[in-house]
Enzyme design. Structure first.
Site, PDB file in Angstrom:
ATOM      1  N   HIS A 167     -13.688  -3.777  -0.266  1.00 47.79           N
ATOM      2  CA  HIS A 167     -13.986  -4.777  -1.295  1.00 47.79           C
ATOM      3  C   HIS A 167     -15.025  -5.775  -0.797  1.00 47.79           C
ATOM      4  CE1 HIS A 167      -9.784  -4.100  -3.273  1.00 47.79           C
ATOM      5  NE2 HIS A 167     -10.597  -3.074  -3.428  1.00 47.79           N
ATOM      6  N   GLU A 208      -6.625  -4.749  -7.316  1.00 46.37           N
ATOM      7  CA  GLU A 208      -5.769  -5.788  -6.726  1.00 46.37           C
ATOM      8  C   GLU A 208      -4.407  -5.814  -7.425  1.00 46.37           C
ATOM      9  OE1 GLU A 208      -6.545  -7.031  -3.984  1.00 46.37           O
ATOM     10  OE2 GLU A 208      -8.698  -7.337  -3.876  1.00 46.37           O
ATOM     11  N   GLU A 246     -11.698 -11.821   0.518  1.00 48.53           N
ATOM     12  CA  GLU A 246     -11.395 -10.522   1.119  1.00 48.53           C
ATOM     13  C   GLU A 246     -11.232 -10.647   2.633  1.00 48.53           C
ATOM     14  OE1 GLU A 246     -10.659  -7.707  -0.557  1.00 48.53           O
ATOM     15  OE2 GLU A 246     -10.919  -8.846  -2.402  1.00 48.53           O
ATOM     16  N   GLU A 278      -9.433  -4.111   1.827  1.00 46.07           N
ATOM     17  CA  GLU A 278     -10.087  -5.419   1.902  1.00 46.07           C
ATOM     18  C   GLU A 278     -11.491  -5.259   2.484  1.00 46.07           C
ATOM     19  OE1 GLU A 278      -8.582  -7.683   0.317  1.00 46.07           O
ATOM     20  OE2 GLU A 278      -6.537  -6.945   0.377  1.00 46.07           O
ATOM     21  N   HIS A 334      -2.404  -3.359  -5.839  1.00 44.05           N
ATOM     22  CA  HIS A 334      -1.919  -3.841  -4.550  1.00 44.05           C
ATOM     23  C   HIS A 334      -0.723  -4.770  -4.729  1.00 44.05           C
ATOM     24  CE1 HIS A 334      -6.143  -3.026  -2.657  1.00 44.05           C
ATOM     25  NE2 HIS A 334      -5.527  -1.928  -3.078  1.00 44.05           N
ATOM     26  N   GLU A 374      -2.697 -10.914  -3.163  1.00 41.23           N
ATOM     27  CA  GLU A 374      -3.249  -9.953  -4.120  1.00 41.23           C
ATOM     28  C   GLU A 374      -3.227 -10.474  -5.560  1.00 41.23           C
ATOM     29  OE1 GLU A 374      -4.784  -7.485  -2.947  1.00 41.23           O
ATOM     30  OE2 GLU A 374      -3.865  -6.985  -1.032  1.00 41.23           O
TER      31      GLU A 374
END
Length: 190
Positions: free
Chosen positions: A169, A65, A136, A166, A68, A35
Site C-alpha cells: 500500500h 483495509e 501505512e 502495508e 483486514h 485498519e
C-alpha cells in the site's frame, strides 16, 4: 459494486488462546493507526482525488483495509475463544467483558474506543497521499511490534501477511503521489 467472497483475504486458524495477545492486537482494529481508521480515511479521501486512477486506488485500498478489519477481528476472536470472565479480568479485559461479553469491539490496546478523530481527510490530494503513506508506515511498525510480542506461529503468519500488505500500500500510494505531481506540473499557469 462489490463481490463479497465469504472467506477471509488470508486464512486465520489460531489454535492457542492468548488473551494478552488479543489485547495487544485489538489496536489494529480500533486504534489510531489501525485498519478501521485507514479504511474510513481512504474511502473518504477518494472523492477529492483528481483522477480516476487515484480515486480507484483509494477505493481499492480502502476496501482491502476493510478485509483486514475482518482478519484482525477473526484473530482477536480466536485468541479469546473459550476465555472465562476471570481470565478476561486477569488479562485486563474485564471492562470489555462487562460491556461486550466476548464480542470484539473497536478499541486500542488500552481499551480506548475507536473515534472518527483517528481519520484524516484534508481534501488536498498531495497532502492526503503523504498522510496515507505515513499511515501505512505506522501500521507496518505496529505489525512489527506485534510480531515481536508473540511466539505463536499461527499469529505471526497472519501478522506477516498484513505487514506485507502495508508495504504494498505504501508503494502504491507513492506511485499515486507521483502521478498527482505529474498532473500538477502539467497544468499551465498564465
Amino acid at each position: 459494486m462489490w463481490n463479497y467472497d465469504k472467506k477471509l483475504e488470508y486464512p486465520v486458524k489460531i489454535k492457542n488462546k492468548d488473551l494478552n495477545m488479543a489485547k495487544f492486537l485489538v489496536t489494529q482494529y480500533g486504534g489510531p493507526d489501525g485498519e478501521l481508521s485507514a479504511a474510513i480515511t481512504y474511502l473518504n479521501q477518494r472523492y477529492t482525488m483528481p483522477t480516476g486512477k487515484t480515486k480507484g486506488l483509494l477505493t481499492d485500498i480502502g476496501t482491502e483495509e476493510l478485509a483486514h478489519v475482518e482478519i484482525i477481528c477473526a484473530m482477536v476472536y480466536q485468541l479469546l475463544k473459550g476465555a472465562t470472565p476471570d481470565e478476561l479480568k486477569a488479562a485486563g479485559l474485564g471492562g470489555n467483558y462487562a460491556q461486550h461479553d466476548n464480542a470484539v469491539f473497536p478499541t486500542d490496546a488500552n481499551g480506548v474506543p475507536w473515534t472518527a478523530a483517528y481519520t484524516s481527510t484534508l481534501g488536498n490530494p498531495v497532502t492526503d497521499l503523504h498522510n496515507d503513506m505515513a499511515a501505512e508506515q505506522k501500521a507496518k511498525s505496529t505489525y512489527e511490534h506485534l510480531i515481536e510480542l508473540t511466539d505463536d506461529y499461527d499469529v505471526k503468519d497472519v501478522l506477516k501477511f498484513l505487514w506485507s500488505r502495508e508495504v504494498i500500500h505504501y508503494q502504491r500510494f507513492g506511485e499515486a503521489l507521483m502521478s498527482v505531481y505529474d498532473l500538477v506540473d502539467n497544468k499551465k499557469c498564465y
